[in-house]
Design a protein around this motif. Structure first.
Motif, PDB file in Angstrom:
ATOM      1  N   TYR A  14       0.855  -1.183   0.000  1.00 47.48           N
ATOM      2  CA  TYR A  14       0.000   0.000   0.000  1.00 47.48           C
ATOM      3  C   TYR A  14       0.889   1.229   0.000  1.00 47.48           C
ATOM      4  O   TYR A  14       2.049   1.183   0.425  1.00 47.48           O
ATOM      5  CB  TYR A  14      -0.910   0.011   1.237  1.00 47.48           C
ATOM      6  CG  TYR A  14      -0.161   0.000   2.545  1.00 47.48           C
ATOM      7  CD1 TYR A  14       0.253   1.188   3.152  1.00 47.48           C
ATOM      8  CD2 TYR A  14       0.154  -1.205   3.177  1.00 47.48           C
ATOM      9  CE1 TYR A  14       0.960   1.166   4.347  1.00 47.48           C
ATOM     10  CE2 TYR A  14       0.853  -1.225   4.368  1.00 47.48           C
ATOM     11  CZ  TYR A  14       1.258  -0.028   4.947  1.00 47.48           C
ATOM     12  OH  TYR A  14       1.966  -0.048   6.119  1.00 47.48           O
ATOM     13  N   HIS A  37      -0.029 -11.205  -6.276  1.00 49.59           N
ATOM     14  CA  HIS A  37      -0.774 -10.252  -5.466  1.00 49.59           C
ATOM     15  C   HIS A  37      -1.356  -9.164  -6.366  1.00 49.59           C
ATOM     16  O   HIS A  37      -1.064  -9.106  -7.566  1.00 49.59           O
ATOM     17  CB  HIS A  37       0.123  -9.614  -4.398  1.00 49.59           C
ATOM     18  CG  HIS A  37       1.295  -8.860  -4.979  1.00 49.59           C
ATOM     19  ND1 HIS A  37       2.443  -9.487  -5.459  1.00 49.59           N
ATOM     20  CD2 HIS A  37       1.490  -7.525  -5.186  1.00 49.59           C
ATOM     21  CE1 HIS A  37       3.281  -8.587  -5.910  1.00 49.59           C
ATOM     22  NE2 HIS A  37       2.741  -7.381  -5.768  1.00 49.59           N
ATOM     23  N   THR A  38      -2.152  -8.292  -5.800  1.00 46.17           N
ATOM     24  CA  THR A  38      -2.678  -7.114  -6.499  1.00 46.17           C
ATOM     25  C   THR A  38      -2.514  -5.913  -5.574  1.00 46.17           C
ATOM     26  O   THR A  38      -2.281  -6.064  -4.375  1.00 46.17           O
ATOM     27  CB  THR A  38      -4.172  -7.270  -6.850  1.00 46.17           C
ATOM     28  OG1 THR A  38      -4.922  -7.370  -5.644  1.00 46.17           O
ATOM     29  CG2 THR A  38      -4.411  -8.506  -7.703  1.00 46.17           C
ATOM     30  N   HIS A  39      -2.642  -4.718  -6.137  1.00 46.35           N
ATOM     31  CA  HIS A  39      -2.658  -3.502  -5.328  1.00 46.35           C
ATOM     32  C   HIS A  39      -3.469  -2.429  -6.048  1.00 46.35           C
ATOM     33  O   HIS A  39      -3.849  -2.606  -7.220  1.00 46.35           O
ATOM     34  CB  HIS A  39      -1.255  -3.013  -4.994  1.00 46.35           C
ATOM     35  CG  HIS A  39      -0.275  -3.093  -6.137  1.00 46.35           C
ATOM     36  ND1 HIS A  39      -0.450  -2.433  -7.323  1.00 46.35           N
ATOM     37  CD2 HIS A  39       0.886  -3.789  -6.264  1.00 46.35           C
ATOM     38  CE1 HIS A  39       0.569  -2.695  -8.120  1.00 46.35           C
ATOM     39  NE2 HIS A  39       1.385  -3.514  -7.514  1.00 46.35           N
ATOM     40  N   LYS A  40      -3.694  -1.331  -5.372  1.00 48.13           N
ATOM     41  CA  LYS A  40      -4.613  -0.313  -5.876  1.00 48.13           C
ATOM     42  C   LYS A  40      -3.927   0.795  -6.678  1.00 48.13           C
ATOM     43  O   LYS A  40      -4.596   1.719  -7.138  1.00 48.13           O
ATOM     44  CB  LYS A  40      -5.378   0.317  -4.702  1.00 48.13           C
ATOM     45  CG  LYS A  40      -6.269  -0.672  -3.953  1.00 48.13           C
ATOM     46  CD  LYS A  40      -6.999   0.016  -2.811  1.00 48.13           C
ATOM     47  CE  LYS A  40      -7.889  -0.956  -2.065  1.00 48.13           C
ATOM     48  NZ  LYS A  40      -8.627  -0.296  -0.945  1.00 48.13           N
ATOM     49  N   GLN A  57      -1.057 -11.675 -14.709  1.00 43.59           N
ATOM     50  CA  GLN A  57      -2.198 -12.515 -15.094  1.00 43.59           C
ATOM     51  C   GLN A  57      -1.672 -13.892 -15.477  1.00 43.59           C
ATOM     52  O   GLN A  57      -1.028 -14.543 -14.670  1.00 43.59           O
ATOM     53  CB  GLN A  57      -2.980 -11.867 -16.245  1.00 43.59           C
ATOM     54  CG  GLN A  57      -3.495 -10.464 -15.929  1.00 43.59           C
ATOM     55  CD  GLN A  57      -4.680 -10.439 -14.970  1.00 43.59           C
ATOM     56  OE1 GLN A  57      -4.696 -11.125 -13.958  1.00 43.59           O
ATOM     57  NE2 GLN A  57      -5.658  -9.607 -15.285  1.00 43.59           N
ATOM     58  N   PRO A  73      -3.618  -1.102 -11.721  1.00 42.46           N
ATOM     59  CA  PRO A  73      -4.252  -1.500 -10.461  1.00 42.46           C
ATOM     60  C   PRO A  73      -5.122  -2.750 -10.631  1.00 42.46           C
ATOM     61  O   PRO A  73      -5.689  -2.988 -11.702  1.00 42.46           O
ATOM     62  CB  PRO A  73      -5.109  -0.285 -10.096  1.00 42.46           C
ATOM     63  CG  PRO A  73      -4.478   0.857 -10.811  1.00 42.46           C
ATOM     64  CD  PRO A  73      -3.941   0.292 -12.085  1.00 42.46           C
ATOM     65  N   SER A  74      -5.213  -3.545  -9.572  1.00 46.26           N
ATOM     66  CA  SER A  74      -6.091  -4.721  -9.471  1.00 46.26           C
ATOM     67  C   SER A  74      -5.721  -5.840 -10.433  1.00 46.26           C
ATOM     68  O   SER A  74      -6.533  -6.750 -10.655  1.00 46.26           O
ATOM     69  CB  SER A  74      -7.559  -4.314  -9.683  1.00 46.26           C
ATOM     70  OG  SER A  74      -7.934  -3.316  -8.739  1.00 46.26           O
ATOM     71  N   VAL A  75      -4.527  -5.787 -11.011  1.00 42.10           N
ATOM     72  CA  VAL A  75      -4.065  -6.848 -11.906  1.00 42.10           C
ATOM     73  C   VAL A  75      -3.160  -7.795 -11.117  1.00 42.10           C
ATOM     74  O   VAL A  75      -2.198  -7.374 -10.472  1.00 42.10           O
ATOM     75  CB  VAL A  75      -3.304  -6.260 -13.112  1.00 42.10           C
ATOM     76  CG1 VAL A  75      -2.636  -7.364 -13.920  1.00 42.10           C
ATOM     77  CG2 VAL A  75      -4.250  -5.458 -13.990  1.00 42.10           C
ATOM     78  N   THR A  76      -3.443  -9.082 -11.181  1.00 40.63           N
ATOM     79  CA  THR A  76      -2.649 -10.081 -10.457  1.00 40.63           C
ATOM     80  C   THR A  76      -1.261 -10.206 -11.086  1.00 40.63           C
ATOM     81  O   THR A  76      -1.128 -10.363 -12.304  1.00 40.63           O
ATOM     82  CB  THR A  76      -3.350 -11.447 -10.497  1.00 40.63           C
ATOM     83  OG1 THR A  76      -4.652 -11.320  -9.912  1.00 40.63           O
ATOM     84  CG2 THR A  76      -2.554 -12.483  -9.727  1.00 40.63           C
ATOM     85  N   LYS A  97      -3.801   6.188  -8.177  1.00 42.67           N
ATOM     86  CA  LYS A  97      -4.805   6.356  -9.231  1.00 42.67           C
ATOM     87  C   LYS A  97      -5.083   7.830  -9.492  1.00 42.67           C
ATOM     88  O   LYS A  97      -5.184   8.264 -10.649  1.00 42.67           O
ATOM     89  CB  LYS A  97      -6.108   5.651  -8.832  1.00 42.67           C
ATOM     90  CG  LYS A  97      -6.075   4.140  -8.958  1.00 42.67           C
ATOM     91  CD  LYS A  97      -7.459   3.565  -8.636  1.00 42.67           C
ATOM     92  CE  LYS A  97      -7.502   2.063  -8.823  1.00 42.67           C
ATOM     93  NZ  LYS A  97      -8.846   1.505  -8.531  1.00 42.67           N
TER      94      LYS A  97
END
Length: 307
Positions: A14, A37-40, A57, A73-76, A97
């Motif tokens: 984060y 993992h993913t992050h924002k 992915q 963001p939100s991509v594995t 963002k």
């Protein structure tokens, strides 16, 4: 190599900053990482050294020097070290963002690489050593500026990060549209480096060492692009800056010292040869009130030589 700019690695996923965070990691003894993992936030990853594989992915990439990985963001995704006996070195840039949306609002060019990653799963930009070295220069500058307390630091950081992101998008556009990196790009990179370091050592040897290239190749590139040697280009650039400084009221000796001239007499002669007028006469013609009381001994010697 700028060891004081490295960062101790941790598994935090984060952001603590509102806009961006940039880290320079150099693990001499790598260890397993966080896995998938993913992050924002947006992540721009610049690989320098190691034996590592990136997964985004369902795509896998064996990384090599000069690769730039783009993760929206939100991509594995995850980076997996495949040989823990080899040092692992990279830069990692995180952009929130809000900050990235603000950039894209300024121009679609800032979002090109991210759009290609999202729409076509093109997450890696490959660069050659020459091009990547210029990118590294921008990265080191951002870290150095962030650690400073200089006037206007926050604005300079915004400008520098914007410049870096635009550079990444240019590289993506050139790669994805089959545009080859040419000598023109190297020439412009060298000119930018000279502009930023005009008061430093800008000899052919020092610039060749900075770009990890043969000085003969750099000489060839400059002759082809501008028709004069690199030495003459640097001299003309410095003399022009000195001329502008004198016209703005700066003393001749101060202008000489500020723009990389070690010897006033050499500066004096080069200035007169370039502009057909001595720096002192230029100051007089601009109706600046220069008196003998404000003239250095070196300037007086140069005046006597002229007469």
């Amino acid at each position: 190599m700028k060891k004081n700019l490295t960062t101790q690695y941790d598994d935090r996923q984060y952001m603590e900053s509102l806009d961006f965070e940039l880290y320079y990691y150099h693990d001499t003894k790598p260890s397993p990482r966080t896995g998938l993992h993913t992050h924002k936030y947006y992540e721009f990853y610049f690989f320098l050294e190691g034996h590592a594989e990136a997964q985004v992915q369902h795509e896998h990439y064996m990384l090599k020097y000069g690769d730039i990985l783009i993760v929206p963001p939100s991509v594995t995704h995850g980076i997996f070290v495949r040989d823990f006996d080899i040092p692992y070195r990279r830069f990692d840039l995180w952009i929130s963002k809000a900050a990235f949306d603000s950039l894209r609002h300024q121009g679609d060019e800032f979002g090109y690489a991210v759009n290609m990653a999202i729409k076509e799963s093109r997450h890696v930009i490959h660069t050659d050593r020459i091009t990547f070295n210029s990118v590294l220069s921008k990265l080191f500058y951002i870290i150095e500026e962030h650690k400073s307390a200089r006037f206007g630091r926050d604005w300079q950081l915004k400008l520098s990060v914007s410049d870096l992101i635009l550079t990444v998008n240019r590289l993506a556009f050139e790669q994805f549209n089959d545009r080859k990196i040419t000598q023109d790009v190297l020439y412009q990179n060298i000119c930018d480096y000279i502009e930023r370091n005009i008061d430093e050592d800008l000899s052919l040897d020092s610039i060749a060492n900075h770009f990890f290239l043969s000085k003969f190749y750099i000489s060839h590139v400059f002759k082809d692009n501008i028709g004069i040697s690199l030495h003459k280009y640097v001299m003309k650039k410095r003399l022009q800056l000195c001329r502008d400084a004198i016209l703005s009221g700066e003393s001749m000796s101060q202008a000489c010292n500020n723009y990389g001239f070690d010897d006033y007499s050499n500066f004096y002669r080069a200035f007169k040869k370039e502009f057909g007028i001595s720096p002192r006469d230029l100051a007089k013609s601009a109706k600046l009130n220069i008196t003998d009381a404000g003239v250095s001994s070196a300037e007086k010697v140069a005046d006597k030589d002229e007469s």
